[in-house]
Design a protein around this motif. Sequence first.
Motif, PDB file in Angstrom:
ATOM      1  N   ALA A  20       0.837  -1.203   0.000  1.00 50.15           N
ATOM      2  CA  ALA A  20       0.000   0.000   0.000  1.00 50.15           C
ATOM      3  C   ALA A  20       0.871   1.253   0.000  1.00 50.15           C
ATOM      4  N   PHE A  21       1.912   1.260   0.843  1.00 54.41           N
ATOM      5  CA  PHE A  21       2.854   2.380   0.876  1.00 54.41           C
ATOM      6  C   PHE A  21       3.519   2.557  -0.496  1.00 54.41           C
ATOM      7  N   PHE A  22       3.933   1.428  -1.074  1.00 54.38           N
ATOM      8  CA  PHE A  22       4.636   1.466  -2.359  1.00 54.38           C
ATOM      9  C   PHE A  22       3.745   2.076  -3.435  1.00 54.38           C
ATOM     10  N   LEU A  23       2.501   1.588  -3.545  1.00 58.02           N
ATOM     11  CA  LEU A  23       1.584   2.069  -4.582  1.00 58.02           C
ATOM     12  C   LEU A  23       1.215   3.538  -4.364  1.00 58.02           C
ATOM     13  N   TYR A  24       0.983   3.920  -3.096  1.00 54.09           N
ATOM     14  CA  TYR A  24       0.633   5.313  -2.813  1.00 54.09           C
ATOM     15  C   TYR A  24       1.826   6.228  -3.089  1.00 54.09           C
ATOM     16  N   GLY A  25       3.018   5.782  -2.695  1.00 51.74           N
ATOM     17  CA  GLY A  25       4.218   6.573  -2.959  1.00 51.74           C
ATOM     18  C   GLY A  25       4.456   6.747  -4.451  1.00 51.74           C
ATOM     19  N   MET A  26       4.216   5.652  -5.213  1.00 52.53           N
ATOM     20  CA  MET A  26       4.379   5.720  -6.669  1.00 52.53           C
ATOM     21  C   MET A  26       3.394   6.718  -7.278  1.00 52.53           C
ATOM     22  N   LYS A  27       2.144   6.686  -6.811  1.00 54.07           N
ATOM     23  CA  LYS A  27       1.122   7.615  -7.333  1.00 54.07           C
ATOM     24  C   LYS A  27       1.478   9.054  -6.965  1.00 54.07           C
ATOM     25  N   LEU A  28       1.902   9.266  -5.718  1.00 54.26           N
ATOM     26  CA  LEU A  28       2.254  10.613  -5.269  1.00 54.26           C
ATOM     27  C   LEU A  28       3.435  11.144  -6.068  1.00 54.26           C
ATOM     28  N   LEU A  29       4.434  10.295  -6.287  1.00 55.05           N
ATOM     29  CA  LEU A  29       5.617  10.678  -7.051  1.00 55.05           C
ATOM     30  C   LEU A  29       5.248  11.013  -8.494  1.00 55.05           C
ATOM     31  N   SER A  30       4.454  10.131  -9.110  1.00 53.57           N
ATOM     32  CA  SER A  30       4.067  10.327 -10.509  1.00 53.57           C
ATOM     33  C   SER A  30       3.232  11.598 -10.688  1.00 53.57           C
ATOM     34  N   ASP A  31       2.237  11.790  -9.812  1.00 55.70           N
ATOM     35  CA  ASP A  31       1.358  12.965  -9.925  1.00 55.70           C
ATOM     36  C   ASP A  31       2.125  14.268  -9.729  1.00 55.70           C
ATOM     37  N   GLY A  80       8.520  19.086  -3.016  1.00 56.10           N
ATOM     38  CA  GLY A  80       8.482  18.464  -1.700  1.00 56.10           C
ATOM     39  C   GLY A  80       7.586  17.236  -1.685  1.00 56.10           C
ATOM     40  N   THR A  81       6.422  17.351  -2.315  1.00 58.04           N
ATOM     41  CA  THR A  81       5.504  16.211  -2.408  1.00 58.04           C
ATOM     42  C   THR A  81       6.144  15.059  -3.178  1.00 58.04           C
ATOM     43  N   MET A  82       6.907  15.401  -4.207  1.00 57.35           N
ATOM     44  CA  MET A  82       7.606  14.391  -5.001  1.00 57.35           C
ATOM     45  C   MET A  82       8.621  13.627  -4.138  1.00 57.35           C
ATOM     46  N   LEU A  83       9.364  14.353  -3.314  1.00 57.09           N
ATOM     47  CA  LEU A  83      10.355  13.724  -2.440  1.00 57.09           C
ATOM     48  C   LEU A  83       9.689  12.855  -1.375  1.00 57.09           C
ATOM     49  N   VAL A  84       8.575  13.339  -0.822  1.00 57.07           N
ATOM     50  CA  VAL A  84       7.837  12.549   0.171  1.00 57.07           C
ATOM     51  C   VAL A  84       7.278  11.282  -0.480  1.00 57.07           C
ATOM     52  N   GLY A  85       6.749  11.427  -1.711  1.00 60.10           N
ATOM     53  CA  GLY A  85       6.235  10.270  -2.431  1.00 60.10           C
ATOM     54  C   GLY A  85       7.310   9.226  -2.656  1.00 60.10           C
ATOM     55  N   PHE A  86       8.508   9.687  -3.042  1.00 61.60           N
ATOM     56  CA  PHE A  86       9.622   8.755  -3.252  1.00 61.60           C
ATOM     57  C   PHE A  86      10.019   8.075  -1.940  1.00 61.60           C
TER      58      PHE A  86
END
Length: 587
Positions: free
Chosen positions: A14-25, A147-153
Amino acid sequence: MDIFSFVQLFGGLAFFLYGMKLLSDSLKKTAGGRLEKLLRKATDNPFKGLAIGAIITIAIQSSSAMTVMLVGFVNSGIMDLGQTIGVIFGSDIGTTLTAWILSLSGIDSKDNIFLKLLEPKCFSLIFALIGILLIMASKKQKKKEIGTMLVGFAILMQGMTMMSGSMAPLREMESFTKILTAFNFPLLGVLAGMVVTGVIQSSAAAIGILQSISLTGKLTWGMAIPIIMGANIGTCMTAILSSIGVSKDAKRVTAIHVAIKIIGTIIWLVVFYSVVSVVDFEFMDKEIGVVGIAVFHSIFNIVNTILLFPFSKQLEKLARVIVKASDEEKEMILDERLMLTPTIAVGESANFVTKMFTKVRNGLDKATDLLMNGFNSEDFEAIMANEEKIDSYEDHIGSYLMKLTTEHHLNEDDKRSSSKMLQVIGEFERLGDHASYMAKSAEELKSKNISFSPAAKEELDRIIPAVREVYSMAIKCYESGKPEDAMDIGPLRIVISEMCEAFKASHVDRLSEGVCTVEQGFVFNDILYSCGRIADHSMNIAAVVYRFATSDSSNTAYMHDFKQKTGSSSEVSYQRYFDKYMSGAKS
């Protein structure tokens, strides 16, 4: 392995998929539309498309998102089907970067401080801290997105660490070893990788899970290779879902994506395992690590591209076989073989222009009827469907004529005919657009239960017949090709323009008197705008006909000159139309 290990595994996923979505968006937002602009440049050069596909996928970290973007571009007419193939191949290569980033989780730092900094559990926390500071402290939106991109990663890498930790107890389980041994049978491995990836809709996540399993030391090359192949097929599920309810060509983008993966996997299974059956590759029974998984994932997609990229045209044909053309699509296909005889090709293009303006006339007739006689859903749906067909006609005729004129030798008459058609199809397409706008105005009147004041109705009763006459005259003028049929369109256009201005002024007066409402005004002004634009586009058609029907066809200012044409006959025509439609109206 207990229940808490499963909780940790699925929580990590779940963390992985959410982080991937946050990073991509966040990457998409930070790019500020530049990625889309870059993608639109992937036009006639497939190698440029290959490079652009790889670059964008590396940037957004999702080949599925890339394919969904392509489906949207083809569906909206921004890209042609053939232009997407190179981008899809590039996307397949670009998506392998994620596996290389995830392979950092296999670093054994021991006491080396530099290697320890490369471990996800260390650098992801640093990224998270920097990201949170940017989000909380920065006032600029772009820095917040970074910042959101870094948190997503950081969340993505934390999810990978959690999944890896959940697999640790499996090292001591004999039953787990037996399950993995079953994946030595290639077809079972491909099926498992395809199903898991299809369910979670992310090949990156599936590869990440596989890399986590490899950390147990129980996974061999022979087990991992077919699972990786299956994961590459399963990633198509997102594109398949996105192609629901789109155009035939947009569906074919997905078909090409799926075909590349399936054909590539079949080639690998047949060739690779045929060689394995003859040659004893010792590495097949050896343990595979996270880097080994990233290596094969990259090799698989790069070799697929090398093998299949030269067959891009055949892949496009295969997609058209899989997603067959409807009867309407077949009607719009201009056969490129006719280009061998350019005169015939030009004549067939002229037939298509006739089909196009016939649909334009039908759409405008129905749209004006909705405004004059009331809304009905059957005509509304017909107008909307008609407008899409008109757009398709413009795309097909324009592309066909451009290819004909640039790649084949045409005589002077054919050049003039082609040029004339290229200039008018855009005007016909805009007339079709305004038919849909008028239909939407009629629908708005119906859905919001709006009715115009008697004065506004009387004004519409004046201008709509004038508009019907001007577009009918323009279409007749194009059909005949006679310059004399163009002469009355200019005076009538001026009258319609004056009517629009006068009726807008009258509406303002009614607003101030409380006779009409603002809501009525929005719809009324939209209708007047379309009336004025229909007259303008009709005038443009007349001007093109006039130019090509007279000897002075080299004059680059012909459009301006014709619009400003005055004389006794024009003044008489203007007065006739003024008396017919404008007399008695407020000026």
